[in-house]
Design an enzyme around this catalytic site. Sequence first.
Site, PDB file in Angstrom:
ATOM      1  N   ASP A 198     -51.159   4.828  69.241  1.00  7.22           N
ATOM      2  CA  ASP A 198     -50.716   5.004  70.568  1.00  7.22           C
ATOM      3  C   ASP A 198     -49.510   4.733  70.878  1.00  7.22           C
ATOM      4  O   ASP A 198     -49.109   3.636  70.999  1.00  7.22           O
ATOM      5  CB  ASP A 198     -51.923   4.471  71.524  1.00  7.22           C
ATOM      6  CG  ASP A 198     -51.546   4.570  72.806  1.00  7.22           C
ATOM      7  OD1 ASP A 198     -50.319   5.238  73.230  1.00  7.22           O
ATOM      8  OD2 ASP A 198     -51.955   4.221  73.802  1.00  7.22           O
ATOM      9  N   LYS A 224     -42.632   9.916  79.631  1.00  8.73           N
ATOM     10  CA  LYS A 224     -42.069   8.525  79.304  1.00  8.73           C
ATOM     11  C   LYS A 224     -40.867   8.436  78.251  1.00  8.73           C
ATOM     12  O   LYS A 224     -40.217   7.360  78.230  1.00  8.73           O
ATOM     13  CB  LYS A 224     -43.185   7.757  78.837  1.00  8.73           C
ATOM     14  CG  LYS A 224     -44.309   7.329  79.535  1.00  8.73           C
ATOM     15  CD  LYS A 224     -45.278   6.761  78.846  1.00  8.73           C
ATOM     16  CE  LYS A 224     -46.835   6.613  79.343  1.00  8.73           C
ATOM     17  NZ  LYS A 224     -47.034   5.805  80.844  1.00  8.73           N
TER      18      LYS A 224
HETATM   19  N1  PLP Z   1     -51.207   4.424  76.368  1.00 12.54           N
HETATM   20  C1  PLP Z   1     -50.284   3.734  76.721  1.00 12.54           C
HETATM   21  C2  PLP Z   1     -49.957   2.295  75.877  1.00 12.54           C
HETATM   22  C3  PLP Z   1     -49.722   3.882  77.848  1.00 12.54           C
HETATM   23  O1  PLP Z   1     -48.712   3.121  78.419  1.00 12.54           O
HETATM   24  C4  PLP Z   1     -49.974   4.881  78.765  1.00 12.54           C
HETATM   25  C5  PLP Z   1     -49.647   5.273  80.052  1.00 12.54           C
HETATM   26  O2  PLP Z   1     -48.784   4.365  80.658  1.00 12.54           O
HETATM   27  C6  PLP Z   1     -50.989   5.979  77.993  1.00 12.54           C
HETATM   28  C7  PLP Z   1     -51.611   5.679  76.907  1.00 12.54           C
HETATM   29  C8  PLP Z   1     -51.253   7.224  79.012  1.00 12.54           C
HETATM   30  O3  PLP Z   1     -50.249   7.946  78.778  1.00 12.54           O
HETATM   31  P1  PLP Z   1     -50.474   9.302  79.782  1.00 12.54           P
HETATM   32  O4  PLP Z   1     -51.000   8.995  81.166  1.00 12.54           O
HETATM   33  O5  PLP Z   1     -49.077   9.881  79.704  1.00 12.54           O
HETATM   34  O6  PLP Z   1     -51.391  10.198  79.143  1.00 12.54           O
END
Ligand code: PLP
Length: 404
Positions: A198, A224
């Site tokens: 991730d 992000k």
């Molecule tokens: N994984 C991590 C480590 C994150 O910080 C985030 C969002 O803050 C996500 C997954 C989820 O991302 P998204 O909301 O863009 O799908």
Amino acid sequence: MIDVEKIRRQFPILERKVSGRQLVYLDNTATSQAPLSVVEEIGRIYRGHRANVHRGVHTLSQEMTALQEKSRDKVREFINAQSIEEIIFTRGTTESINLVAASFGQRFREGDEIILTVMEHHANIVPWQLLRERTRIKLKVVEINEKGEIDLEQYEALFSEKTVLASFCHVSNVLGTVNPVKEMIATAHRHGVPALVDGAQASPHIKIDVRDLDCDFYVFSSHKMYGPSGVGILYGKRELLESMPPWQGGGEMIAKVTFNHTDFADLPFKFEAGTPDYIGIAAFSKAIDFINETGLGNIERHELELARFAEEGLRNIDGIRIYGEAKDKGPVISFLLAGVHPYDLGLLLDKQGVEVRTGHHCAMPLMDRLGIPGTVRASFAVYNTLDEAKRLISAVETAASILK
Ligand code: PLP
């Protein structure tokens, strides 16, 4: 070296005021702001090119398709993937992981085990729990030490003949810990297990090379990375993606449909049913241009300098406790003020124009592990300045004097 003032001019939102004060935007971990090149590209496409992709012989559709596919190649280059077939567009990191769980997860059987870490975002927990309800797999969780670093020995010890996947974050969105993912992937492979990374919190700051990492899946979000919202990426090794069934059915993911049978499209379209956010995808390429032109090394150096300065300043405030002291840490500071609820502190910071995140940060199991309800989190991007880091420190000082 970067010229921060020049960079800031590309982000007009930073000029706005909040609570009558000049905005200090320090919630970049949740979403970073987009430069004018991205905003203008969206406008340019709406004004001159908007049409559905991969559907028409007409000029607009051809142009729009070319813009979307150019972006796919840019993403491929950005993470050094071998081919564009390995780049699947999704709505975000969350959807990318759900795709893997729904599709790759179909081969898992009762008793199979997935290894996660205690610092995962809910996006890398809940999809596996949903799968567990259907297939009775087991989830095993790696612990962290007091600094917020992965216990690599325990990680390795969790592998068994039943392990079918290791899935972990590259950088923690709460602790800022940069995990030794290359090593963790190699460990998984030694046990014959594929690894999903991730990368939501790594891709805006760290050079990602999926071939060097040798990860099987790598997932991240455009919003992000100074890009549009609603766009995410799933990178997967070609042979794995080829072996996986589609997860959603509909237009664009087929080669031939009859009422008896459907032949699916080739990669990457097999996993992209329906109309994608083609304008967001196309404009994401401008965000990648921005990152490439600024230089990831410059971005990382600048952000870390600010984060370290702010962390030092916060530590000097009576009652402040910082969560996340890993040796390798990204530009994220999670903290609490003794006796003060994070929401109260967050509200008082907002009243001073300083935008930080408060709460559990979609990492409730980690909060349980730390024994706290949540934290206040300040996170830095390339457009932040030393003055803004100072504003954060003085705003926390002011809030502390009011609340204590
Ligand atoms: N994984 C991590 C480590 C994150 O910080 C985030 C969002 O803050 C996500 C997954 C989820 O991302 P998204 O909301 O863009 O799908």
